[in-house]
Design an enzyme around this catalytic site. Structure first.
Site, short mmCIF file in Angstrom:
data_model
loop_
_atom_site.label_atom_id
_atom_site.label_comp_id
_atom_site.label_asym_id
_atom_site.label_seq_id
_atom_site.Cartn_x
_atom_site.Cartn_y
_atom_site.Cartn_z
N ASP A 221 47.29 116.33 91.78
CA ASP A 221 48.55 116.50 92.51
C ASP A 221 49.40 115.23 92.34
O ASP A 221 48.87 114.12 92.43
CB ASP A 221 48.27 116.75 94.00
CG ASP A 221 49.53 117.02 94.80
OD1 ASP A 221 49.85 118.19 95.00
OD2 ASP A 221 50.18 116.05 95.23
N ILE A 222 50.71 115.39 92.07
CA ILE A 222 51.60 114.24 91.95
C ILE A 222 51.90 113.72 93.35
O ILE A 222 52.36 114.46 94.22
CB ILE A 222 52.90 114.62 91.23
CG1 ILE A 222 52.59 115.15 89.83
CG2 ILE A 222 53.84 113.40 91.14
CD1 ILE A 222 53.81 115.67 89.08
N HIS A 234 66.41 117.55 91.95
CA HIS A 234 65.39 118.43 91.39
C HIS A 234 65.32 118.34 89.86
O HIS A 234 64.27 118.62 89.27
CB HIS A 234 65.64 119.87 91.81
CG HIS A 234 65.31 120.14 93.25
ND1 HIS A 234 66.13 119.73 94.28
CD2 HIS A 234 64.24 120.73 93.83
CE1 HIS A 234 65.58 120.08 95.43
NE2 HIS A 234 64.44 120.68 95.19
N GLU A 264 53.60 120.94 92.20
CA GLU A 264 53.23 119.74 91.46
C GLU A 264 51.72 119.63 91.30
O GLU A 264 51.20 118.54 90.99
CB GLU A 264 53.77 118.50 92.18
CG GLU A 264 53.16 118.20 93.54
CD GLU A 264 53.81 118.94 94.69
OE1 GLU A 264 53.67 118.49 95.83
OE2 GLU A 264 54.45 119.99 94.44
N ARG A 284 41.29 108.04 83.35
CA ARG A 284 42.16 107.75 82.20
C ARG A 284 43.54 108.39 82.41
O ARG A 284 44.58 107.77 82.14
CB ARG A 284 41.51 108.27 80.92
CG ARG A 284 42.25 107.86 79.66
CD ARG A 284 41.43 108.15 78.41
NE ARG A 284 41.25 109.57 78.21
CZ ARG A 284 40.07 110.18 78.19
NH1 ARG A 284 38.96 109.48 78.38
NH2 ARG A 284 39.98 111.47 77.98
#
Length: 352
Positions: A221-222, A234, A264, A284
């Site tokens: 999740d961002i 947006h 997201e 990573r």
């Protein structure tokens, strides 16, 4: 003070003299002209602002097809230009009208009018009802409720223009939604959409059990993505999603599976991968995204910041022999929840 022989204001003095009267005969004419110019300039500026906003909203939504994305933009725009009114947007869902913006409407009178499905605009002292009609079908309504003053003629014209544009956009979104039911890829990121991701998850679980190989899932999740949309708009949010998905794709193997789970959130399936290897992949990805400078000048040239950074949180789970079909994603999601609630920008492994 007069405009075209109509009184538009007064100046009152406690005492009058002949000289004062002579002065006012001249001064009031000049004052009247000044007031008229101020009013006209204000109206022109509002009209220019509105037209610019119309262009901006058209540019934003011309490539968007999700109502959950489009409707809040329309609601925020209307709320900006139609002052002293509560704004509601209802969209037809099968045979009912669903409130899409804002979160609640407690006025039964509004619902009674909408359920009668008027095909023409209704404006009263209290309410403005603007039908969203495209191809002779009612798609929904934009509703204004008076707080302080009745809709002006200009505001009514604004809402009629917006209603026509909104109806076209909503119809396109509905058509696209039908197409997506049979599609496999998310249009924005190029990853599998949720429906296809769920199918691929079933296939990979069956394959892992049949071949007795390991399978891990990463739920990502961002962090603070809503703040990105609220701060930069947006379109910048879309750029962030594209950038993050591109980085993910560059870090994965050819047979790894990536899907946009919603908003997201992303899911990555790693066949033939054990938990420690999956954690290395997730770390990573986290570092690559954290170190990426995202140039937003092409999207928002006026932004004070030319580059922005985002981070991600991830949860990992490895499929176990006694797991049910839904456990792989759900247990990765639980780990993601823990990562977000313990500081974000980290990777958590669900060891259960």
């Amino acid at each position: 003070m007069y405009k075209h022989n109509q009184i538009i204001g007064y100046i009152e003095f406690d005492k009058t003299t002949e000289k004062l009267v002579d002065f006012l005969d001249i001064a009031l004419y000049l004052i009247s002209l000044k007031v008229q110019n101020i009013v006209l300039t204000d109206r022109m500026q509002k009209n220019i602002d509105f037209q610019n906003a119309m262009k901006n909203i058209a540019k934003i939504i011309e490539t968007q097809y999700e109502l959950n994305y489009i409707i809040p933009l329309l609601g925020e725009m209307i709320d900006k230009f139609i002052q002293n009114h509560l704004i509601y947007i209802f969209i037809k869902d099968k045979n009912n009208y669903k409130l899409m913006w804002p979160g609640a409407c407690s006025d039964d009178k509004i619902m009674d009018i909408i359920n009668a499905e008027p095909r023409k605009r209704i404006t009263t002292e209290e309410l403005g009802i603007f039908p969203l009609i495209n191809e002779d079908k009612i798609l929904g309504y934009i509703v204004t409720k008076n707080i302080d003053s009745k809709l002006t003629l200009r505001e009514t014209e604004y809402l009629e223009d917006l209603s026509k544009q909104a109806a076209t956009t909503i119809n396109r979104a509905n058509v696209y939604a039908e197409i997506l039911k049979h599609a496999t890829l998310d249009a924005l990121t190029g990853f599998y959409n949720r429906r296809q991701l769920e199918e691929r998850t079933k296939q990979e679980i069956a394959s892992a059990r049949r071949q007795k190989t390991s399978l891990c899932a990463i739920m990502t999740d961002i962090d603070f993505f809503k703040k990105v949309n609220d701060t930069y708009g947006h379109t910048v949010g879309d750029l962030v999603l594209k950038t993050v998905s591109k980085i993910m794709r560059s870090q994965l193997r050819e047979y790894d599976i990536a899907g946009r789970y919603g908003g997201e959130e992303f899911v990555i399936l790693l066949p033939f991968t054990k938990i420690e290897e999956a954690k290395m992949v997730a770390e990573r990805l986290r570092k690559s995204i954290e170190n990426k400078n995202i140039d937003i000048t092409k999207i928002n040239p006026d932004a004070q910041e030319k580059e922005i950074h985002v981070t991600i949180s991830s949860g990992i789970y490895q499929l176990k022999d006694n797991d049910k079909e839904n456990d792989l994603i759900q247990n990765a999601d639980k780990a993601l929840y823990e990562a977000k609630n313990s500081g974000r920008n980290k990777v958590i492994v669900n060891e259960q």
